[in-house]
Design a protein around this motif. Structure first.
Motif, short mmCIF file in Angstrom:
data_model
loop_
_atom_site.label_atom_id
_atom_site.label_comp_id
_atom_site.label_asym_id
_atom_site.label_seq_id
_atom_site.Cartn_x
_atom_site.Cartn_y
_atom_site.Cartn_z
N GLU A 150 -0.24 -9.92 -0.40
CA GLU A 150 0.33 -8.58 -0.28
C GLU A 150 1.50 -8.42 -1.25
O GLU A 150 2.40 -9.26 -1.30
N PRO A 151 1.53 -7.34 -2.02
CA PRO A 151 2.64 -7.11 -2.95
C PRO A 151 3.88 -6.61 -2.21
O PRO A 151 3.80 -6.09 -1.09
N ILE A 152 5.02 -6.75 -2.85
CA ILE A 152 6.25 -6.16 -2.34
C ILE A 152 6.33 -4.72 -2.82
O ILE A 152 6.16 -4.44 -4.01
N THR A 153 6.59 -3.79 -1.91
CA THR A 153 6.74 -2.39 -2.27
C THR A 153 8.19 -1.96 -2.07
O THR A 153 8.99 -2.67 -1.44
N MET A 154 8.52 -0.80 -2.59
CA MET A 154 9.88 -0.29 -2.41
C MET A 154 10.15 -0.01 -0.94
O MET A 154 11.29 -0.15 -0.48
N ARG A 155 9.13 0.35 -0.16
CA ARG A 155 9.34 0.55 1.27
C ARG A 155 9.76 -0.76 1.93
O ARG A 155 10.62 -0.77 2.82
N HIS A 156 9.16 -1.87 1.52
CA HIS A 156 9.58 -3.17 2.03
C HIS A 156 11.03 -3.45 1.65
O HIS A 156 11.82 -3.93 2.47
N VAL A 157 11.37 -3.17 0.41
CA VAL A 157 12.74 -3.42 -0.06
C VAL A 157 13.74 -2.61 0.76
O VAL A 157 14.78 -3.13 1.19
N MET A 158 13.41 -1.35 1.01
CA MET A 158 14.36 -0.46 1.68
C MET A 158 14.45 -0.73 3.18
O MET A 158 15.40 -0.26 3.83
N THR A 159 13.49 -1.45 3.75
CA THR A 159 13.57 -1.81 5.16
C THR A 159 13.92 -3.29 5.33
O THR A 159 13.86 -3.82 6.45
N HIS A 160 14.30 -3.96 4.26
CA HIS A 160 14.67 -5.38 4.27
C HIS A 160 13.55 -6.26 4.83
O HIS A 160 13.80 -7.24 5.53
#
Length: 662
Positions: A150-160
């Motif tokens: 699974e790739p890292i998305t900006m949504r993942h980044v913004m929800t830590h």
């Protein structure tokens, strides 16, 4: 850059630590209603006026600052699109005794800076340059390794929930003229991807810095210039900047930063991961920022975000555990209290400590910032208590839960609650992971049926007691403080969190291999045996010299004995030195000031590990010699075990890494 210093060790003693503290679920589902009887009528709120707020804050904060050994503070309250109250307390400069001026003096809000980065991201989403659910590698000039499918998305980044392990080195430095070049810094060393994206909350400054770099790349503007042009200027924040060093017209207005109210001022902190915490801002300007947000993105000099984007940022995106009260939004996290919707963020540098909270539906915001670390205990509770006082006075519960019935049947568990846990926000794959050995907490069932988790403590520093009021939902008796757990089919607790902290980490079971239950006794025994071997060396020599007795060993046996004792000394230096650094020198470690010390400790560790060879040879010789005494054989065998354990520690906690990245 956040608060709750009492989680210092388990959370890496790190600065930039969000407030101060995985699982398949629907992140948008509301939490279940509180368990218990029906509600009763609540008290009426006090009128939120400037005079009343000033009376409340003046009656609490001056004493609290003195008690906490904090030099100065600023407090700002906004209401209905206006700054209702802003006031400085204490001094901005001890040398000149200049009082804090909330309009002009700049403080460092730490990780509250992340809110500006997230807003910049959403501006680029509005512009069509960023997709929240696309692999962030699309926007970078280097590649994040594909540890997981699974790739890292900006949504993942913004929800830590990007899954990065903690980073420490070069996060904040002092005495440096300017931050390191952002892209080169982030590309040079990518921390371990410890968790599959979207599964475990693990607060990450590195991930936030990636977001800022992406804004810089897709906008074509230098990050700090972008923030100034597209957020600070529209919001009318003339006494604010993310530039490091500060622009000449703002530098003289920067409040001094202190270890305590009695210390000398320390140098301006440079945050290398700038998007994670480089902001400098006055208290009044932070009020203007909150006003722009509460006004649905409309600011005096232009809109900073659309109402739809802000609504998305404030919508619950992720709950670490099913049933948890508090959720992560996009960048913002919930601080809900008394049934009111509160969004905000906390932040800490090594010297400044801040918190921001907004009552979204009431149009009210609170900002507080300190310019000192103080007594290392009080700053978190002071911020928490001021927030609580504001909430309870002006926004008390609309309904007040009645006390649970005495005869209520307790929750029965097939397996008693217990175990050892550590936080998901932790170092992995670097020498700093040694902190994980001591940063562990115990979950224990008490005789009265309550449980304690040693990491969740009250203001007195004592572990709270929790009673299970619904499956996997625990409440501190007499308070509204909640703890949540996740239990597997066997009855074992596999995750712990609490609504006392934002949804940015969970406690997880410690693997058996690094469990403190056997490692700490083994470490103590290892150091004791190594110390005995080292001390006996000169003592035996002095005794032989006193009585004119020759050394009982000769040749290879003598050489092996000396090598064993030398390796024991090296092991003592390595393990004792690393333990001391991790316990007492996190700031110098972060600043990169201990490279030579770390290299010497690594050399000692290498020599200690090599001690297994002469120790093994010596033990083999003694066990094959029929004339050897049992004490000599046992002593030699114990030394083999000493060096094998040193090898275990060095390998498990990555103490001999070639690169000093951590």
């Amino acid at each position: 850059m956040t608060h709750r210093k009492r989680l210092l060790v388990p959370l890496l003693a790190a600065t930039l630590l969000s407030p101060t503290p995985v699982l398949a679920q629907d992140p948008l589902s509301p939490p279940p209603p509180p368990a218990g009887p029906t509600a009763v009528e609540a008290a009426a709120p006090a009128a939120l006026t400037k005079a009343d707020v000033e009376l409340l804050v003046d009656g609490f904060l001056p004493y609290a600052l003195q008690r906490g050994d904090i030099a100065g503070a600023v407090v700002t309250v906004v209401k209905d699109g206006q700054i209702l109250f802003t006031k400085g307390y204490g001094v901005a400069d001890r040398e000149t005794n200049e009082p804090v001026d909330p309009e002009k003096h700049l403080f460092r809000p730490g990780s509250i800076s992340k809110l500006f980065t997230w807003i910049a991201v959403m501006q680029q989403v509005e512009a069509g340059r960023i997709d929240l659910d696309t692999d962030i590698n699309k926007y970078l000039g280097f590649k994040i390794p594909n540890t997981w499918p699974e790739p890292i998305t900006m949504r993942h980044v913004m929800t830590h929930t990007a899954g990065f392990a903690e980073t420490v080195r070069d996060l904040i430095v002092r005495g440096q003229d300017h931050p390191l070049e952002l892209e080169a810094l982030l590309a040079r060393w990518i921390p371990e991807r410890a968790f599959k994206p979207g599964t475990v909350p693990a607060y990450s400054n590195y991930a936030t810095a990636l977001a800022g770099l992406i804004v810089q790349r897709v906008s074509g503007e230098k990050f700090e210039d972008y923030i100034d042009k597209h957020i600070l200027a529209p919001a009318g924040m003339k006494h604010s900047s993310m530039a490091q060093p500060l622009p000449p017209h703002l530098a003289p207005l920067m409040s001094k930063g202190y270890g305590s109210s009695r210390d000398k001022a320390q140098a301006f902190e440079v945050v290398n991961h700038a998007p994670a915490g480089s902001l400098s801002a006055s208290g009044a300007d932070m009020g203007r920022f909150m006003i722009a947000l509460l006004n649905k993105g409309e600011a005096p000099n232009g809109r900073i975000l659309t109402p739809e984007s802000l609504a998305q940022m404030w919508k619950p995106q992720y709950r670490p555990l099913p049933g948890q009260e508090l959720a992560m939004g996009l960048g913002f996290y919930e601080q809900n209290r008394n049934g009111y919707r509160i969004m905000g963020h906390g932040g800490d540098t090594t010297l400044f400590h801040s918190d921001l909270a907004m009552w979204l539906d009431e149009g009210v915001g609170l900002y507080i910032s300190f310019n000192s670390t103080g007594d290392d205990v009080s700053r978190g509770p002071i911020r928490d208590q001021l927030h609580r006082m504001i909430a309870d006075r002006y926004f008390p519960p609309k309904t007040k839960p009645a006390e649970p019935a005495v005869a209520a049947a307790p929750i029965k568990r097939a397996v008693p609650v217990g175990g050892t846990y550590y936080m998901s926000r932790r170092a992995e794959g670097t020498l700093v992971s040694l902190i994980n050995l001591v940063g562990q907490g115990d979950l224990v069932t008490n005789d009265d049926g309550t449980v304690t988790f040693s990491m969740f403590r009250d203001y007195a520093g004592k572990p709270k007691r929790w009673r299970e009021v619904a499956p996997d939902r625990w409440q501190e008796p007499g308070t509204d403080s909640l703890m949540h757990t996740k239990t597997d089919a066997s009855g074992k607790v596999t995750a712990i969190t609490t609504d006392d902290y934002p949804a940015i980490f969970i406690a997880q079971p410690v693997p058996a291999g690094i469990n403190k239950g056997w490692n700490l006794p083994a470490l103590g025994l290892t150091l004791t045996l190594a110390l005995f071997a080292v001390l006996w060396w000169p003592v035996a020599a002095l005794v032989r010299r006193r009585y004119g007795v020759a050394h009982p060993l000769t040749g290879r046996d003598l050489l092996a004995d000396r090598l064993v004792r030398g390796a024991a000394l090296a092991s003592l230096i390595c393990l004792g030195g690393f333990a001391t650094v991790m316990a007492t020198a996190i700031d110098p470690l972060m600043f990169g000031e201990l490279d030579l010390v770390l290299r010497l400790l690594q050399l000692a560790g290498l020599l200690g590990v090599l001690g297994v060879f002469p120790a093994g040879w010596r033990a083999w010789k003694l066990w094959t010699d029929r004339n050897a005494g049992w004490w000599a054989r046992i002593r030699a065998s114990l030394m083999v075990l000493v060096f094998l354990y040193v090898l275990w520690v060095v390998e498990t906690f990555h103490l001999l890494s070639l690169k000093l990245d951590y």
